[in-house]
Design an enzyme around this catalytic site. Structure first.
Site: not given
Length: 287
Positions: A229, A263
């Site tokens: 991210k 994840r």
């Protein structure tokens, strides 16, 4: 450190989350425009080979996504999403034994995925972009990942406005969880995700990471998706290090705050970190 033992009902099987290590969900994006691996696995054979490699490498789940939901992404119609997804899902279901998750917010895609053997629906919208998805999941006897987000991918960062991001995300997830229960999705079928990067800026993401233990009060296992991210990319670039180092740091912090599932895109790094954490509580070491 010992955590309360949690279970996740996937319909065909009941999963028990181990107290001393996280579980790992490997990500395969079947898209041309995902921020991490867009275009690499558009070929069904390449995608299914990657999934088999992930299983052999030690992941606990595999998540297939046929539409990018990154901030700024353009929507894909359900026919195109199904066209991308089905050949891979069918191949994976025939070859793999780990539970298969499908990352979608659409009712029609969810219905087809469940019919073709998906064990989990991973819904970044938390039932907010296509309300019919909750009814499909309720009748589908599968696991459900309830993710916090605001707005739609194309413009969601406009909604990254909070007074207290932790308490507001908690309240919104609580409301969405109750909505799931109201339509008939049993609580033990739900895992919650605070939705890093979805209508959150760098400061919001850091505050959520620091306070993930607040979300244990939802009473359900937690999943995080911080892999690659932008808020971690910024730190990695600032210090001239590989992004996977930042991923592993953030994921490990999350584990110690009670998160059950990582994840991830980089399976090798995650599996190594998972195995190390498990070794810390090896009974032979404690004697």
């Amino acid at each position: 450190m010992l955590k309360k033992e949690m279970h996740w009902n996937l319909g065909k099987k009941m999963l028990r989350f181990p107290a001393r290590r996280p579980m790992i969900m490997g990500v395969i994006n079947l898209t041309p425009d995902s921020f991490s691996d867009g275009g690499k696995y558009m070929n069904p054979q390449a995608a299914s080979d990657r999934a088999l490699w992930m299983q052999d490498s030690g992941v606990d789940f595999i998540d297939l996504g046929a539409e990018s939901t990154r901030p700024g992404a353009d929507p894909v119609d359900e026919k195109e999403e199904i066209l991308r997804l089905l050949p891979v899902l069918k191949r994976c279901r025939a070859k793999l034994t780990v539970p298969l998750s499908v990352d979608t917010y659409k009712a029609a895609v969810s219905r087809v995925a469940i019919e073709e053997g998906a064990d989990i629906i991973n819904d970044v919208s938390g039932g907010g972009w296509d309300p019919g998805i909750l009814d499909v999941v309720a009748g589908g006897n599968v696991g459900y990942i309830l993710v916090h987000s605001r707005g739609m991918p194309k413009n969601m960062q406009r909604d990254a406005r909070y007074g207290d991001v932790v308490e507001e995300v908690f309240a919104e997830l609580s409301n969405k969880l109750q909505r799931c229960l109201n339509v008939g999705i049993a609580k033990e079928r739900i895992v919650c995700d605070v939705g890093f990067g979805f209508a959150k800026d760098k400061t919001h993401n850091l505050k959520l990471l620091r306070r993930l233990d607040r979300f244990l009060d939802l009473g359900r296992p937690l999943m995080i998706g911080v892999s690659r991210k932008s808020f971690l990319q910024a730190f990695a670039k600032q210090h001239g290090i590989d992004i996977e180092i930042m991923n592993t740091i953030a994921q490990t912090v999350a584990f110690f705050l009670g998160v059950e599932i990582w994840r991830v895109h980089d399976v090798s790094a995650a599996v190594a970190a998972r195995n190390f954490l498990e070794k810390l509580w090896d009974t032979d070491l404690l004697q």
